[in-house]
Design a protein around this motif. Structure first.
Motif, PDB file in Angstrom:
ATOM      1  N   PHE A   1       0.520 -31.273 -32.664  1.00 50.50           N
ATOM      2  CA  PHE A   1       1.659 -31.817 -32.434  1.00 50.50           C
ATOM      3  C   PHE A   1       2.330 -32.334 -33.780  1.00 50.50           C
ATOM      4  O   PHE A   1       1.437 -32.965 -34.243  1.00 50.50           O
ATOM      5  CB  PHE A   1       1.621 -33.087 -31.545  1.00 50.50           C
ATOM      6  N   ASP A   2       3.604 -31.982 -34.132  1.00 51.95           N
ATOM      7  CA  ASP A   2       4.052 -32.208 -35.670  1.00 51.95           C
ATOM      8  C   ASP A   2       5.170 -33.616 -34.862  1.00 51.95           C
ATOM      9  O   ASP A   2       6.253 -33.151 -34.774  1.00 51.95           O
ATOM     10  CB  ASP A   2       4.716 -31.438 -36.458  1.00 51.95           C
ATOM     11  N   GLU A   3       4.654 -34.809 -34.994  1.00 55.95           N
ATOM     12  CA  GLU A   3       5.746 -35.835 -34.819  1.00 55.95           C
ATOM     13  C   GLU A   3       6.700 -35.347 -33.634  1.00 55.95           C
ATOM     14  O   GLU A   3       7.919 -35.468 -33.605  1.00 55.95           O
ATOM     15  CB  GLU A   3       6.641 -36.068 -35.991  1.00 55.95           C
ATOM     16  N   PRO A   4       6.061 -35.170 -32.503  1.00 51.68           N
ATOM     17  CA  PRO A   4       6.916 -34.702 -31.443  1.00 51.68           C
ATOM     18  C   PRO A   4       7.815 -35.790 -30.746  1.00 51.68           C
ATOM     19  O   PRO A   4       8.541 -35.333 -30.028  1.00 51.68           O
ATOM     20  CB  PRO A   4       5.728 -34.299 -30.401  1.00 51.68           C
TER      21      PRO A   4
ATOM     22  N   LYS B   1       0.668 -33.678 -44.273  1.00 49.47           N
ATOM     23  CA  LYS B   1       0.487 -33.885 -42.982  1.00 49.47           C
ATOM     24  C   LYS B   1       0.759 -32.629 -42.130  1.00 49.47           C
ATOM     25  O   LYS B   1       0.171 -31.871 -41.526  1.00 49.47           O
ATOM     26  CB  LYS B   1       0.964 -34.991 -41.918  1.00 49.47           C
ATOM     27  N   THR B   2       2.141 -32.407 -42.451  1.00 50.83           N
ATOM     28  CA  THR B   2       2.594 -31.111 -41.636  1.00 50.83           C
ATOM     29  C   THR B   2       2.000 -29.822 -42.465  1.00 50.83           C
ATOM     30  O   THR B   2       1.509 -29.037 -41.639  1.00 50.83           O
ATOM     31  CB  THR B   2       4.185 -31.007 -42.036  1.00 50.83           C
ATOM     32  N   THR B   3       1.753 -29.933 -43.644  1.00 47.56           N
ATOM     33  CA  THR B   3       1.211 -28.735 -44.263  1.00 47.56           C
ATOM     34  C   THR B   3      -0.210 -28.519 -43.750  1.00 47.56           C
ATOM     35  O   THR B   3      -0.669 -27.364 -43.470  1.00 47.56           O
ATOM     36  CB  THR B   3       0.915 -29.136 -45.785  1.00 47.56           C
TER      37      THR B   3
HETATM   38 MG   LIG Z   1       5.855 -33.504 -41.819  1.00 43.31          MG
END
Ligand SMILES: [Mg+2]
Ligand SMILES: Nc1ncnc2c1ncn2[C@@H]1O[C@H](COP(=O)(O)OP(=O)(O)OP(=O)(O)O)[C@@H](O)[C@H]1O
Lengths: 307, 336, 294
Positions: free
Chosen positions: B157-160, B42-44
């Motif tokens: 947004f990354d797991e904000p 996901k982050t990637t």
């Molecule tokens: Mg991640």
């Protein structure tokens, strides 16, 4: 322009070209790299070249290419061979003792106690003091036949005062070196101890380990790479020790404490014999490279992945 | 403005392929949520869109323009990080104003915009504080402020909210949803939180090992999961899966029933089972019931329920809500 | 139980040493400190008093004269030294040290930063090349450096020392700064990139302000090494550009063995960086281990 045209400036010469291109693309690194190359690498190449010439500054007219003659000369010269032995014994003795003493210091001051900050500060000070001043302090406050505390103590017990440096020159130099380098070892070992978390020690204690077993089976194995690092760094610096010898013994009595760096210094600035001094310098550099290689490997493994 | 298209995008770290060829289209104004197990990429994926990571192959386009090789700053996107990623040495004012400063706006303009953003995010009184002096919620608001001040084409947004405590999380969730309602800017949002995914998303993307398993609205995913993985991933508590004889009766390799789609009775029903652990939440009661031939099942009952460990109960799945999966774990049509 | 032992056991961290170990640690520390503490003490004595045995450690006011192990401190030696030719040496040392340290920082910071960027290639080679030059014995290069310095007319010129000290400290500074940059949270730098900061702004506006301590630590270490350097100063300077260690040498040969004055001079020469080192203690390990150990 042809599609495969190399960048005009550097592309022509294969290796230099690649390097030049890299320098060109890394303007932030290039200045630092160039300074280091110009100030340290270029002179070393010159040293290698000088070592192939017969060259004495007092008799410049005799200068001539000498092939490996200088190397043959120095390896037949007992002064040089002695200085190699002296260098090695200083290094081995001082490094091992410093490691041991540094480890003791570190174990002593790792846990909290009253005045730990002051004790640590006092212990690292010998490393911070300018080496020639440290040697001077030893020479006059400890080892001096007349003013030294050592002889005062000897006299209190009815003994005869001793000229410590004259009688035990090697031991004296090693003592000062250990005094100066043990704090260095302590600093790195302490960091190692700090990286060992308390839980591990506590778990060991819960499992019934006494202080000795805790040190032997938990602390020391963990410290291995820190001991290696401090030992290798220490070797590199101590093999090149000059300051302490200059102040304490001037290489004497006779040549008892003349190590390679000191001999090179004497050859250049007392005998003006560039060729032989350069050959000796090349030899000591080659010797150091062996240790440096191990050190770099260790640093590499401590640093983890790059690129 | 802000529709984003990924075509055939792949990403390798060294020899490891984290994202196999992937296509995804995000419409302007959508609120897309990426969900999936930890390490699924996901982050990637988010960083590939942001330009913080280079794609190994394929292309990324924003508003139809290929921006694959364009630097992060030039993509017109803004990102909010899990760790807030505020500049610790700058007061809030400079933190929010930083992207504008980099864009070369003049001081007065920056000040005006920063004030306006601070107003909407209730930060006006804190403009001169340092991030270190603020609470987690305030910090995240600053990070959001820094993202919206430059009026980006899309927010990433990354797991904000995952560093915030539960209560604050609910608040911030609502604030972000509200913000999206107001600004109508495209948003891509990575989360682990079911509730965040279901409530905030207009579209959810379920990822597994870099592969998109299903894309759809929250209700589509809930009602028509395309396969076992999605079915198990969406919904909380997790869908019950039953294999073997019971599944075969429904003509499937596996059947799935959500805990909320099982009726419970003390007297009669399809499956007889023994109650294990009972979890009382007040609003709901979760029962873990062991049914011979079907295995352990979770049942969700609204309100309080007077059952105890060891009681015998009867369960009846809602026949209309049974999901059927074939041997390859793909969803089959509902029973007519 | 002593009063300092009464802290709650729950105050975690390193645990407490036994009473025996405390006494031992203090004993060892005082034993090891004897040479320099006594040197500093002797610098405060009169020339008559200094060489006297038994050693006098405890400074007391004049009216308590005569108690064993005590002496009356005086600043007379320091006055004489400062009135003499000490200052030019001090200025040379300060120049060589501070200017070289400044240049080192200017060169090392951008290099170290670039060496943390993903797009920089050959990072490992560069780092290892740099550090191996620091491990090259100085005597290995002293001959050509001496000849070259003479050739370009920089013998006995502070500039020569500045250049050499710069090269001497650069590798360590690069390694050290790099280790600080590498500890920065990657997200913050990524945020900077998203916000439109190029490499230059990322370094100057984001990274550098976050590693202020690292810069300070690097400067400390460079100063300590440069100030204490002896061999290069000895070979490349004689009078005009000579630094404090050479003051010590010339003092001893010119003035003979004036024990108290020599002690005062030694203390004065060593003290600046010793104090600096005391303050920078917690950073020393990073510098000494090239950033490999924190
Ligand atoms: Mg991640
Ligand atoms: N810089 C990198 N180098 C090598 N591998 C990486 C790198 N970044 C991520 N990976 C790998 O790629 C995979 C996907 O990572 P990613 O961070 O995208 O997962 P994620 O879905 O965000 O996980 P999480 O939910 O835990 O945040 C992981 O297996 C991870 O180990």
């Amino acid at each position: 322009m042809k599609p495969d045209a190399k960048p005009a400036l550097f592309g022509r010469i294969p290796i230099l070209g690649r390097f030049g291109l890299w320098i060109w693309r890394n303007p932030l690194i290039a200045p630092a790299l160039l300074v280091v190359i110009v100030v340290t690498q270029a002179p070393f190449i010159l040293t290698v070249i000088y070592s192939l010439f017969r060259w004495n500054l007092q008799r410049p007219e005799n200068t001539a290419f000498n092939g490996f003659g200088n190397y043959l000369d120095i390896f037949r010269d007992s002064r040089f061979l002695d200085s190699v032995v002296t260098s090695l014994s200083f290094t081995v003795a001082a490094v091992l003792l410093s490691l041991l003493v540094g480890l003791v210091y570190a174990l002593l001051v790792h846990d909290r106690f009253f005045g730990r900050g002051i004790v640590r500060t006092l212990l690292i000070t010998p490393f911070l003091i300018m080496p020639i001043i440290g040697a001077l302090a030893w020479k006059y406050t400890v080892l001096s036949p007349i003013f030294g505390i050592l002889n005062w103590i000897v006299r209190q017990f009815g003994g005869t005062p001793i000229d410590w440096i004259g009688m035990y020159p090697v031991a004296s130099v090693v003592a000062v070196l250990v005094w100066r380098w043990a704090p260095f070892m302590m600093i790195i070992i302490l960091a190692g101890l700090q990286a060992l978390n308390d839980d591990q020690r506590e778990a060991a204690r819960m499992d019934g380990a006494g202080p000795w077993a805790e040190t032997r089976f938990i602390v020391l194995p963990h410290l291995k790479k820190y001991l290696q690092l401090s030992g290798l760094l220490g070797s590199i610096f101590i093999v090149n020790e000059f300051d302490v010898i200059f102040m304490l013994t001037q290489g004497g009595p006779g040549t008892a404490t003349t190590n390679v760096p000191f001999l090179i210094y004497q050859s250049v600035f007392y005998s003006f014999d560039i060729g032989h001094a350069a050959a000796m310098a090349v030899v000591i550099v080659l010797g150091t490279i062996v240790v440096v290689t191990y050190l770099l490997k260790l640093l590499g493994s401590l640093m983890g992945d790059l690129d | 403005m802000g529709h984003i298209t990924l075509s055939n995008v792949t990403k390798q770290f060294g020899a490891v392929e984290v994202i196999p060829p992937l296509d995804l289209h995000i419409e302007d104004g959508e609120f897309v949520v990426f969900v999936g197990p930890s390490g699924c990429g996901k982050t990637t994926l988010l960083r590939l869109i942001a330009g913080l990571e280079d794609v190994t192959s394929g292309s990324v386009a924003i508003d139809g323009t290929d921006i694959t090789g364009v630097a992060a700053a030039q993509r017109g996107l803004a990102m909010v990080f899990q760790s807030y990623a505020l500049y610790p040495h700058m007061p809030v004012r400079d933190n929010i104003g930083f992207p504008l400063r980099m864009a070369g706006l003049d001081k007065a303009e920056i000040a005006r915009k920063v004030e306006a953003v601070a107003e909407t995010l209730n930060l006006t009184g804190h403009l001169d504080a340092r991030p270190g002096q603020m609470s987690g919620g305030q910090r995240q608001r600053v990070a959001i402020g820094r993202a919206i001040v430059r009026e980006p084409k899309a927010f990433l947004f990354d797991e904000p909210l995952s560093n915030l405590d539960a209560a604050l999380r609910v608040n911030m969730r609502l604030e972000i949803s509200e913000l999206h309602q107001r600004l109508k800017t495209t948003a891509i949002y990575v989360t682990h939180d079911q509730v965040e995914a279901m409530t905030m998303a207009t579209k959810i993307v379920v990822l597994r090992s870099g592969i998109i398993e299903q894309v759809g609205s929250p209700m589509e995913l809930y009602n028509q999961p395309r396969n076992l993985f999605v079915a198990g991933f969406i919904g909380s508590p997790k869908m019950n899966f039953v294999t073997g004889e019971t599944a075969a009766q429904h003509g499937a390799a596996t059947i799935g029933v959500r805990p909320e789609h099982i009726a419970l009775s003390k007297d009669a029903g399809d499956w007889k089972g023994r109650v294990g652990i009972v979890e009382h939440l007040g609003s709901d009661t979760f029962l873990h019931v062991t049914v011979p031939g079907a295995g352990p099942l979770t049942v969700r009952v609204a309100g309080e329920m007077a059952v105890r460990f060891g009681d015998t109960v009867f369960l009846t799945p809602d026949a209309n809500k049974i999901h059927r999966f074939d041997a390859a774990d793909n969803a089959m049509s509902r029973r007519p | 139980m002593a009063f300092w032992n009464r802290r709650p056991a729950a105050a975690r961290g390193i645990e407490r040493a036994s009473r025996l170990r405390t006494v031992l640690a203090w004993g060892v520390a005082l034993f090891v400190s004897f040479p320099f503490l006594y040197l500093a003490t002797s610098g405060l004595k009169t020339e008559v008093e200094a060489p006297k045995m038994p050693p006098a450690f405890v400074p007391v006011p004049e009216f308590l004269n005569g108690i064993p192990f005590t002496y009356t401190p005086t600043l007379q030696n320091y006055r004489l030294i400062l009135a003499g030719d000490f200052m030019p040496y001090f200025v040379n040392s300060a120049m060589a040290t501070l200017v070289s340290t400044l240049i080192v920082l200017l060169l090392a910071i951008p290099a170290a930063y670039a060496l943390t960027l993903p797009q920089t290639t050959s990072k490992r080679n560069v780092l290892f090349f740099l550090i191996s030059t620091r491990f090259l014995p100085v005597v290995g290069v002293i001959i050509p450096i001496f000849l070259a310095t003479r050739f370009v007319g920089l013998l006995d010129n502070v500039l020569a020392l500045i250049i050499l000290y710069t090269a001497m400290n650069l590798p360590i500074a690069v390694w050290m700064m790099r280790s600080f940059f590498q500890d920065l949270p990657a997200d913050v730098l990524d945020a900077g990139r998203m916000d439109g900061a190029g490499t230059f702004h990322e370094l100057t506006l984001i990274a550098l302000p976050m590693v202020k301590n690292g810069v300070l630590a690097t400067a400390f270490l460079a100063i300590i090494f440069a100030w204490n350097e002896f061999l290069l100063a000895l070979t490349l300077t004689t009078t005009r550009a000579a630094t404090v260690p050479l003051y010590m040498i010339s003092f001893m040969s010119a003035q003979g063995l004036w024990y108290a004055k020599m002690s005062a001079a030694g203390t004065l020469v060593a003290l600046p960086v010793v104090i600096l080192g005391w303050f920078g203690q917690k950073w020393l390990v990073r510098g000494l281990s090239m950033g490999a150990v924190k």
